[in-house]
Design a protein around this motif. Structure first.
Motif, PDB file in Angstrom:
ATOM      1  N   PRO A  18       0.447  -1.834   0.016  1.00  0.00           N
ATOM      2  CA  PRO A  18      -0.175   0.300  -0.256  1.00  0.00           C
ATOM      3  C   PRO A  18       1.255   1.285  -0.055  1.00  0.00           C
ATOM      4  O   PRO A  18       0.472   2.277  -0.429  1.00  0.00           O
ATOM      5  CB  PRO A  18      -0.748   0.057   1.361  1.00  0.00           C
ATOM      6  CG  PRO A  18      -1.027  -1.709   1.306  1.00  0.00           C
ATOM      7  CD  PRO A  18       0.409  -2.131   1.045  1.00  0.00           C
ATOM      8  N   HIS A  72       0.900   2.604  -3.948  1.00  0.00           N
ATOM      9  CA  HIS A  72      -0.666   2.967  -3.827  1.00  0.00           C
ATOM     10  C   HIS A  72      -0.395   4.669  -4.810  1.00  0.00           C
ATOM     11  O   HIS A  72      -0.895   4.471  -5.945  1.00  0.00           O
ATOM     12  CB  HIS A  72      -1.070   2.388  -3.125  1.00  0.00           C
ATOM     13  CG  HIS A  72      -1.782   1.068  -2.794  1.00  0.00           C
ATOM     14  ND1 HIS A  72      -3.015   0.178  -2.755  1.00  0.00           N
ATOM     15  CD2 HIS A  72      -0.160   0.208  -3.764  1.00  0.00           C
ATOM     16  CE1 HIS A  72      -2.767  -0.692  -2.606  1.00  0.00           C
ATOM     17  NE2 HIS A  72      -1.429  -1.122  -3.322  1.00  0.00           N
ATOM     18  N   ARG A 110      -6.648   4.076  -6.479  1.00  0.00           N
ATOM     19  CA  ARG A 110      -5.862   3.456  -4.759  1.00  0.00           C
ATOM     20  C   ARG A 110      -7.370   3.201  -3.807  1.00  0.00           C
ATOM     21  O   ARG A 110      -6.788   2.422  -3.762  1.00  0.00           O
ATOM     22  CB  ARG A 110      -5.224   4.604  -4.216  1.00  0.00           C
ATOM     23  CG  ARG A 110      -4.441   4.872  -5.176  1.00  0.00           C
ATOM     24  CD  ARG A 110      -3.490   6.753  -4.238  1.00  0.00           C
ATOM     25  NE  ARG A 110      -4.174   7.202  -4.488  1.00  0.00           N
ATOM     26  CZ  ARG A 110      -4.080   8.461  -5.095  1.00  0.00           C
ATOM     27  NH1 ARG A 110      -3.403   8.421  -6.293  1.00  0.00           N
ATOM     28  NH2 ARG A 110      -5.321   9.273  -4.952  1.00  0.00           N
ATOM     29  N   ALA A 169      -8.184   0.146  -1.937  1.00  0.00           N
ATOM     30  CA  ALA A 169      -8.109   0.061  -0.547  1.00  0.00           C
ATOM     31  C   ALA A 169      -9.244  -0.736   0.324  1.00  0.00           C
ATOM     32  O   ALA A 169      -8.892  -0.899   1.254  1.00  0.00           O
ATOM     33  CB  ALA A 169      -8.373   1.631   0.023  1.00  0.00           C
ATOM     34  N   ALA A 173      -8.489  -4.684  -0.088  1.00  0.00           N
ATOM     35  CA  ALA A 173      -8.111  -4.662   1.348  1.00  0.00           C
ATOM     36  C   ALA A 173      -8.746  -5.191   3.250  1.00  0.00           C
ATOM     37  O   ALA A 173      -9.339  -5.901   4.034  1.00  0.00           O
ATOM     38  CB  ALA A 173      -6.590  -3.944   1.810  1.00  0.00           C
TER      39      ALA A 173
END
Length: 806
Positions: free
Chosen positions: A565, A568, A576, A580, A583
């Motif tokens: 990350p 990113h 991005r 996110a 994740a």
């Protein structure tokens, strides 16, 4: 050798100074490999020693108005490149007053000129690997090449990546035998392993590697667009306004597209938005040769503002006016991207300018990873395997066409070729036996009894077979193509489409070719007759061309970028946010971790595996995993694969993917699956065609793709039943494992991912969502399909009130 004064004066008149690498090649005493950026004068460097020698020798080099033989042979991977070189070489030859002939010898060369070249070759001959193999198959080969002094191999890296390079190296071994002391120069712009490439082209002696100054850093970035990239798809049409604006601002632009079908679509969309009528051309390998030549000539003359092209323009054609390259779609390979970037500002001291248009959201990540690799000069490439035996079989047959040969002498010659340096005598003898008899199961058939041993020398059993063998020279086995012509007497040729696509057409159907919509009127033999029909919505010609797969190294870079990350920030904001959310909902794929997910969607369970192993490997994995799921009773219904992920849908969920991904079980399943599989039969057809077991071209006729497939399938089944150890089956298994099946990448994926993570999710994950929009689904016809049919029948009966009625 030093640069003579006349040549120094010529450089000065052009306003040039010889580059150090050009002088280094001039001083080289043996074989050499020049690695220089596009625009660095590689071609002139390769020819400079020849021109200097010919300038010194020309007073005594002519005899009765004819040359005493060929001095320099130039080999390139593209016919278009030979024409370009002939045009560019003509200038220094004329301005230096050299009384020498420069001619080409390719598939486009007329029969009359070919015949004359066999008795009166020019001083400089420009050719391709296939045409060289053909020339070496004639009895006149010793006379043509006996005085050869230099060989120039252009774009050597491109040749080394396919069987064409192996064929060329066998031809080079023959040239070295016919003309001991001939000097060979390789030219290349993009090389990840210079020593490996030098070993590939080497003969008995060493190869001097000359590396030029790489020049200024390229100006390369993603093209900014008003609309975000779509979630799926490969067209890049969302960026048409910005691409047109970039073309308008540049002098001349090449827009590279990865496939021929996408090039046709993008060209049509670009032209529809081209309100200013900017002159824009289209160039790909399935267009008629005259159409390609017109585009090339218009580009060279500066008459076009842009050309939409595929890999047909990847290599070194010198169009100095090109000042912008746009790559639409992820490049899939860093070397290919570098090669294409180099087409802009074909000058040594000017930075190349390029812009990249990712076709979808995931490709944005790949493009960022590729840009990082370009800036770090980190080129990708797979290790070269041993020389393929089907190419050797063809070489043995063509050698017999030229003259009887001694097996020991030919073996000693073949093992001097770089790719065949490790060839065992047993494999050579197996190839010789195949060439002579067809192998154990086929030796009873006269058609494969082609060589015989007489007085210790192998020779053609029937000299008339030489014509058929020469008609089938080459290692490129493409999908069968059908010509497309305008209807009417003398109708203009437009190009070609695949036979499989042609079979899907009915009279009245419209399709796209050369940027034009045409209507199919009739099909006669191997020709489709058409009429222009711009008003109809076209079908799209589907060309196989080259199926581009993301390289292993670039796949690893993408995985590293996604899994970190902190990096990113290099990605667009919407990408991005997407990662996110992934994740947060599930997890991010990362190096050393093999991530998979199971989730319900549309009444079915879905299993997503983020393997980053390439489309071919994940396609194979899909077939193997669904077999395992079938045996486990999970009811798989279908799958699809991309370069990065595999998605399977089924009636029951995958809760533990461990057993499905056991390497030993997958390898065993591969062996069972490959036996009668269509992939193996397709690979066998290609191998058998190259080796000469199947002839596509016959005197006065050409087998259709359907005929060739039918005969190769019969041969394949026959050999599997009666001669399972046959050489062709062994070669086929090796080829399938490396190419269409790519099982090695599956094993590499499992080996580099010792950690596993499986997420059971309540809904589709952010990274899996684009997969659901992808095309290319493969249905599974198994127990799951039958169970689904029973469930649907029961639901229908329940709705009709018939539940419980026998």
């Amino acid at each position: 050798m030093i640069l003579p004064q006349a040549f120094q004066d010529w450089f000065a008149r052009q306003g040039w100074q010889p580059h150090p690498h050009q002088l280094a090649l001039l001083a080289a005493e043996g074989d050499s490999l020049l690695i220089a950026p596009t625009g660095g004068g590689k071609t002139l460097a390769g020819f400079l020693p020849s021109l200097v020698e010919l300038a010194r020798l020309q007073d005594g080099y002519l005899e009765n108005g004819k040359t005493r033989g060929l001095h320099t042979l130039y080999v390139s991977p593209l016919k278009a490149l030979t024409a370009d070189i002939a045009r560019n070489l003509g200038r220094p030859v004329a301005e230096l007053g050299l009384a020498i002939r420069v001619e080409d010898r390719t598939g486009d060369t007329g029969q009359g000129q070919r015949r004359r070249q066999r008795v009166d070759p020019p001083e400089v001959l420009l050719t391709t690997p296939e045409s060289l193999a053909l020339m070496l198959s004639y009895p006149e080969a010793p006379a043509i090449f006996g005085g050869l002094r230099r060989v120039v191999l252009d774009e050597l890296h491109a040749l080394a990546e396919s069987k064409r390079g192996d064929q060329l190296m066998l031809g080079l071994a023959r040239l070295r035998a016919l003309s001991p002391g001939v000097r060979v120069t390789g030219l290349s712009a993009t090389v990840e392993d210079p020593a490996g490439l030098a070993g590939f082209m080497a003969g008995a002696g060493p190869v001097q590697i000359v590396e030029a100054d790489p020049g200024p850093e390229p100006d390369i970035a993603m093209l900014r667009t008003a609309r975000p990239a779509p979630w799926s798809g490969g067209g890049g049409h969302y960026a048409i306004p910005e691409v047109l604006a970039a073309i308008r601002e540049a002098r001349t632009t090449i827009v590279f597209i990865n496939t021929r079908a996408q090039a046709e679509l993008f060209f049509q969309a670009l032209w529809a938005a081209n309100d200013e009528n900017l002159p824009i051309g289209l160039h790909h390998g399935s267009l008629e040769r005259e159409a390609r030549a017109r585009v090339e000539a218009a580009m060279a003359a500066g008459q076009l503002r842009a050309v939409v092209a595929t890999g047909s323009l990847d290599l070194g054609i010198d169009w100095g006016a090109v000042d912008l390259v746009i790559q639409v779609g992820a490049p899939k390979n860093v070397k290919r991207l570098v090669q294409r970037i180099g087409r802009a500002n074909h000058r040594y001291n000017a930075p190349s300018k390029a812009r990249i248009v990712p076709a979808n959201r995931f490709e944005q990540i790949e493009c960022v990873a590729a840009l990082e690799a370009v800036r770090e000069r980190d080129l990708d490439g797979d290790p070269r395997g041993p020389g393929p035996l089907d190419v050797l079989c063809q070489h043995i047959l063509l050698t017999a066409c030229a003259a009887p040969f001694d097996a020991d002498a030919l073996f000693a010659e073949v093992v001097t070729a770089g790719p065949y340096r490790g060839l065992s005598r047993a494999d050579f003898d197996a190839c010789l036996d195949f060439a002579a008899t067809g192998g154990y199961a086929l030796r009873a058939y006269d058609r494969w009894q082609r060589l015989m041993l007489r007085d210790g020398l192998w020779q053609l059993r029937d000299p008339r077979a030489a014509k058929l063998l020469r008609m089938n020279v080459g290692t490129i086995v493409e999908a069968e193509m059908m010509k497309v012509r305008l209807r009417g007497r003398g109708g203009a040729p437009l190009g070609e489409v695949e036979e499989g696509f042609a079979a899907s057409l009915s009279p009245g159907d419209s399709f796209l070719i050369g940027g034009r919509v045409v209507r199919m009127d009739a099909m006669r033999e191997m020709v489709i007759e058409v009429t222009p029909d711009p008003r109809n919505q076209p079908k799209i010609a589907v060309y196989s061309g080259v199926k581009l797969a993301t390289s292993t190294q670039l796949s690893h870079r993408v995985l590293e970028l996604i899994g970190d990350p902190s990096r990113h920030s290099a990605l667009p904001a919407d990408t991005r946010d997407w990662l996110a959310l992934q994740a947060e909902v599930s997890a991010l794929p990362q190096p050393g971790l093999l991530l998979s997910e199971s989730f319900p969607h549309a009444g079915l369970w879905h299993f997503a595996l983020y393997g980053f192993a390439g489309r071919n490997a994940l396609q194979t994995l899909g077939l193997l995993v669904t077999r395992e799921m079938e045996q486990a009773g999970l009811g798989p219904l279908g799958f699809l694969s991309t370069d990065y992920a595999l998605l399977v849908w089924s009636l029951d969920p995958v809760t533990d993917p461990g057993p499905l991904l056991d390497a030993a079980r997958l390898r065993a399943g591969l062996g069972d699956w490959l036996g009668g599989n269509a992939v193996m039969k397709r690979t066998f057809r290609n191998v058998a065609t190259v080796a000469g077991l199947i002839q596509r071209n016959m005197p006065g006729a050409r087998k259709s793709g359907r005929q060739a497939t039918f005969s190769s399938d019969i041969l394949y089944d026959t050999l599997r039943k009666y001669d399972p150890g046959h050489l062709m089956l062994r070669i086929t298994a090796d080829e399938a494992g490396r190419g269409l099946v790519d099982f090695g990448r599956i094993e590499e994926m499992l080996a580099r991912s010792p950690r596993r993570a499986h997420r059971m999710l309540e809904r589709v994950s952010p990274m899996a969502a684009p997969l659901l929009l992808e095309v290319g689904r493969v249905p599974i016809r198994g127990e799951g399909r039958e169970r689904l049919a029973r469930i649907e029948a029961e639901d229908l009966m329940r709705e009709a009130g018939l539940e419980g009625i026998a």
